[in-house]
Structures are given as C-alpha cells and as structure tokens.
Design an enzyme around this catalytic site. Structure first.
Site, mmCIF file in Angstrom:
data_model
loop_
_atom_site.group_PDB
_atom_site.id
_atom_site.type_symbol
_atom_site.label_atom_id
_atom_site.label_comp_id
_atom_site.label_asym_id
_atom_site.label_seq_id
_atom_site.Cartn_x
_atom_site.Cartn_y
_atom_site.Cartn_z
ATOM 1 N N HIS A 20 0.978 -1.273 -0.095
ATOM 2 C CA HIS A 20 0.082 0.104 -0.041
ATOM 3 C C HIS A 20 0.726 1.120 0.014
ATOM 4 O O HIS A 20 1.309 1.670 0.834
ATOM 5 C CB HIS A 20 -0.962 0.038 1.201
ATOM 6 C CG HIS A 20 -2.033 1.111 1.244
ATOM 7 N ND1 HIS A 20 -3.022 1.118 1.911
ATOM 8 C CD2 HIS A 20 -1.862 2.414 0.812
ATOM 9 C CE1 HIS A 20 -3.713 2.038 1.782
ATOM 10 N NE2 HIS A 20 -3.115 2.896 1.096
ATOM 11 N N HIS A 22 1.424 5.089 -2.365
ATOM 12 C CA HIS A 22 1.165 5.707 -3.375
ATOM 13 C C HIS A 22 2.366 6.460 -3.927
ATOM 14 O O HIS A 22 3.103 7.270 -3.117
ATOM 15 C CB HIS A 22 0.105 6.925 -3.097
ATOM 16 C CG HIS A 22 -1.286 6.296 -2.507
ATOM 17 N ND1 HIS A 22 -2.297 6.310 -3.210
ATOM 18 C CD2 HIS A 22 -1.281 5.764 -1.146
ATOM 19 C CE1 HIS A 22 -3.393 5.583 -2.376
ATOM 20 N NE2 HIS A 22 -2.704 5.191 -1.195
ATOM 21 N N HIS A 200 -9.404 1.221 -1.543
ATOM 22 C CA HIS A 200 -9.330 1.867 -0.207
ATOM 23 C C HIS A 200 -10.901 1.693 0.440
ATOM 24 O O HIS A 200 -11.718 2.272 -0.210
ATOM 25 C CB HIS A 200 -8.887 3.210 -0.004
ATOM 26 C CG HIS A 200 -7.487 3.678 -0.466
ATOM 27 N ND1 HIS A 200 -6.760 2.891 -1.323
ATOM 28 C CD2 HIS A 200 -6.677 4.107 0.298
ATOM 29 C CE1 HIS A 200 -5.555 3.330 -1.324
ATOM 30 N NE2 HIS A 200 -5.385 4.273 -0.210
ATOM 31 N N GLU A 203 -11.311 3.459 6.001
ATOM 32 C CA GLU A 203 -10.144 4.319 6.573
ATOM 33 C C GLU A 203 -10.969 5.544 7.371
ATOM 34 O O GLU A 203 -10.875 5.611 8.499
ATOM 35 C CB GLU A 203 -9.456 4.941 5.582
ATOM 36 C CG GLU A 203 -8.179 5.902 5.757
ATOM 37 C CD GLU A 203 -7.571 6.622 4.729
ATOM 38 O OE1 GLU A 203 -7.947 6.683 3.740
ATOM 39 O OE2 GLU A 203 -6.484 7.305 4.929
ATOM 40 N N ASP A 281 1.960 4.047 2.920
ATOM 41 C CA ASP A 281 0.969 4.918 2.343
ATOM 42 C C ASP A 281 1.549 5.927 1.597
ATOM 43 O O ASP A 281 1.550 5.850 0.287
ATOM 44 C CB ASP A 281 -0.202 5.200 3.272
ATOM 45 C CG ASP A 281 -1.235 5.523 2.892
ATOM 46 O OD1 ASP A 281 -1.651 5.296 1.666
ATOM 47 O OD2 ASP A 281 -2.316 5.831 3.528
ATOM 48 N N ASP A 282 1.760 6.908 2.242
ATOM 49 C CA ASP A 282 2.502 8.312 1.634
ATOM 50 C C ASP A 282 3.644 8.690 2.525
ATOM 51 O O ASP A 282 3.698 9.661 3.265
ATOM 52 C CB ASP A 282 1.367 9.428 1.778
ATOM 53 C CG ASP A 282 0.198 9.027 0.679
ATOM 54 O OD1 ASP A 282 0.263 8.900 -0.539
ATOM 55 O OD2 ASP A 282 -0.725 8.421 1.357
HETATM 56 N N1 HPA Z 1 -6.397 7.365 1.483
HETATM 57 C C1 HPA Z 1 -7.017 7.534 0.324
HETATM 58 N N2 HPA Z 1 -6.567 8.341 -0.722
HETATM 59 C C2 HPA Z 1 -5.026 8.413 -0.680
HETATM 60 C C3 HPA Z 1 -4.537 8.105 0.358
HETATM 61 C C4 HPA Z 1 -5.162 7.501 1.531
HETATM 62 O O1 HPA Z 1 -4.306 7.163 2.558
HETATM 63 N N3 HPA Z 1 -3.300 8.274 0.111
HETATM 64 C C5 HPA Z 1 -3.307 8.942 -1.079
HETATM 65 N N4 HPA Z 1 -4.323 8.689 -1.707
HETATM 66 ZN ZN ZN Z 2 -3.584 4.673 0.519
#
Ligand code: HPA
Ligand code: ZN
Length: 341
Positions: A20, A22, A200, A203, A281-282
């Site tokens: 996971h 991006h 996703h 969350e 994630d990021d």
């Molecule tokens: N959630 C939804 N969209 C996203 C995320 C995330 O954690 N990171 C980058 N785009």
């Molecule tokens: Zn994500």
C-alpha cells in the site's frame, strides 16, 4: 555465540513486501524543489522546513489537498522516473524486496500530462529497480473516487495499451460520500479485462463501504480497513475469506484516524485472525517508510518478534506475486526468523 538482534535491527533486516504505497506520496520536499526548479514551476514554499510544517493534517482531505498540489510539479517522464527511483533506493536500504505501487493517472492527465508520460517513467524505474537493486514489483492503477465513473472509464481505456505493465486497479482519494458502489461498473469492466482489484475502504468510511468493496468490486485486498473492527459479521467474513488488510500505522496517526498509536486496531485485528500487513501509504508526508512504520507500531503495541515475523510473512502471502516467487520469498522470511528470533 549468536548475537541477539534488537527489535529495530530485527525489523530492518527481515525481508518485507510493501502493498500500500502511493508513488505520488513518496515525493520528498528536496526532490520537489529540484524538479520544480528544472521545470520552472513555482511552488508555495521556499524551504524544506516550511513544507514540512505544512504537513499538519487533521483529516484525509487536508492531506489530499497538499498531496495533489505537490504532484503538480511533475511534468516529464524523467520526473516520474526520478520520483520512483528515489522511493526504490529508500526501500532497498530497508530490505523491502517486493513492492506493489499505486499511481493516480487522473491527477496528471487532468492537468494535461499524457498517460504514457506517467507510466513510461514509473515503469522504467521499476525495471531498473529489478535489475540494479533486485527489487520485485507490481503496478496498481488507482481511480480517484472524488471524480465520476465516466472519468474512471476513460482512464481504464488509456491503460489498455499498457496492460502488460499494470497488474491491478484500485480506488483512492476522498472516501466519505464516495462509496465503492459508485464504481461498480468500471471495476466490473476492469476485471473482465483481467485486472485484479483492490480498494481503499474503512479508513474514514464506515464498515458498509468494506462490504461494498467485497461484494460489488470483488476486491482481492482491502486498503486500510480499520473500521472492520466495528462489525463482528464483517470480521468473520474477512477471516473466512482470508481477505488481507493493508494497514498503514503512521498514516492513520497523521490523518487522525487514530488519536494515538497505542489505540491502533492492528493487534486486535490480528487476534481476530485477520491477515494484516504493514505499509507506509504516503511516506514523504506521514513521517516514515516501512521500517519506521514497523518500529512505531511495534513499540506502541508491544509487538513481539513473532508478531513482526507474522506481519512480514503476511505481506508476501497477500501479494500479487506468482506462486513460485511467493513461495521463495516466504522461505526467506522463515529462514530469517529462525536465525534471528
Ligand atoms: N487514502 C485515500 N486516498 C489516498 C491516500 C489514502 O490514504 N493516500 C493517497 N491517496
Ligand atoms: Zn492509501
């Protein structure tokens, strides 16, 4: 005598897969400045410190606004190459031996960048990652859920020419108000074309969105999925289906999905028998790559070396790797655990 590794060393050394991630979320401020300069693009900030102090999010949308603004700097194939290559070098130092990367084509095509520019740059870096760093990879194309399904269909059409480089499709961006059901048809079309699917869900959105992702989008993995814990029936279904969750601890903390990592649902999910994995994630925005995520959550929840071994092994079990390669990588994790527990 055998040297006993500290928890940090154990985490750093264990072979891991990331599921996971991006690629636009790996854009470090230093590289952002460099690319902005060579592309003659103005950015709002003048120092790395200024950028970092802007990374104070109170929810997902706060973050997305800054994340999409950062991506505006990316214009050429070389920019996408450099972005991807920088990420691969980072994870190489952390013993991540396989990664499944998300990219958001609509973030770029929406401002006039060609789909081919984006994917050629990412793909070339992934190939170099394979030959020069020994990192295996898969590529997952995400649809932005705040846009309409028609735009997702156009993106899927763009992808056909590059099908051999794309393993799956996913769904990201602003979750609340954009349920998986909004994309049922485009996911159906993608599956018919042979793409695996992920989304996703849960969350910020409710457990109901996870049900929809399962039943309507027929996903192979849930990205995040934290809110599954609010629904006993769903938990049972996820365990029965061996449905993996790609959990992102530092992301959850930064976006205030959890107030404190000590309250993170990871261990509870594992205790229920959920196939959980750890991911970043990021990482450029949330304060850490894979090792930092593993360390932070392990300390907060008092995880043992065995827990970490299970999480690392899960990352390969839940991957889209071919069975033979998967088996080989799992054997490497097993061997590491036996030698270092
Ligand atoms: N959630 C939804 N969209 C996203 C995320 C995330 O954690 N990171 C980058 N785009
Ligand atoms: Zn994500």
């Amino acid at each position: 005598m055998k040297e006993v590794k500290s928890l940090e060393e154990f985490i750093k050394g264990i072979p891991k897969a990331e599921l996971h991630l991006h690629i636009e979320g790996t854009f470090e401020p230093e590289l952002m400045f460099e690319i902005a300069k060579r592309n003659h693009v103005k950015i709002k900030y003048s120092t790395v410190e200024e950028i970092k102090s802007a990374y104070n999010f109170s929810n997902l949308q706060d973050f997305l606004d800054i994340y999409y603004a950062g991506a505006q700097v990316l214009l050429t194939e070389q920019d996408f190459y450099d972005l991807t290559w920088a990420y691969l070098e980072k994870i190489h130092a952390e013993n991540v031996i396989h990664t499944e990367i998300f990219f958001d084509p609509q973030t770029h095509t929406g401002r006039g960048i060609k789909f081919s520019t984006v994917i050629n740059g990412i793909h070339r870096a992934l190939e170099d990652g394979r030959t020069k760093l020994g990192i295996n990879s898969k590529l997952i194309m995400c649809f932005l859920r705040h846009l309409d399904e028609e735009s997702a269909f156009k993106t899927l059409e763009n992808a056909i020419e590059f099908k051999k480089w794309i393993d799956g499709v996913g769904l990201d961006s602003s979750e609340l108000g954009h349920p998986p059901s909004k994309f049922q048809q485009v996911f159906e079309q993608a599956r018919r074309q042979g793409f695996l699917t992920v989304a996703h869900a849960g969350e910020e959105g409710p457990a109901e969105y996870i049900w929809e992702a399962l039943n309507l989008l027929k996903i192979s993995r849930i990205d995040h999925g934290n809110n599954a814990l609010n629904d006993e029936k769903l938990l049972k279904e996820l365990v029965n289906k061996k449905m993996p969750l790609t959990i992102c601890p530092l992301s959850n903390l930064k976006l205030q999905v959890v107030k404190d990592l000590k309250e993170h649902p990871l261990k509870k999910l594992m205790d229920h028998g959920i196939l959980a994995t750890i991911n970043s994630d990021d990482p450029a925005y949330f304060g850490g790559y894979m090792v930092e995520n593993y360390i932070a959550i392990s300390k907060a929840l008092n995880l043992s070396k065995e827990d970490i071994y299970i999480l690392a092994k899960n990352s390969f079990i839940a991957s889209f790797l071919e069975e033979e390669v998967k088996k080989d990588m799992i054997e490497r994790v097993d061997r590491y655990y036996k030698e270092n527990k």
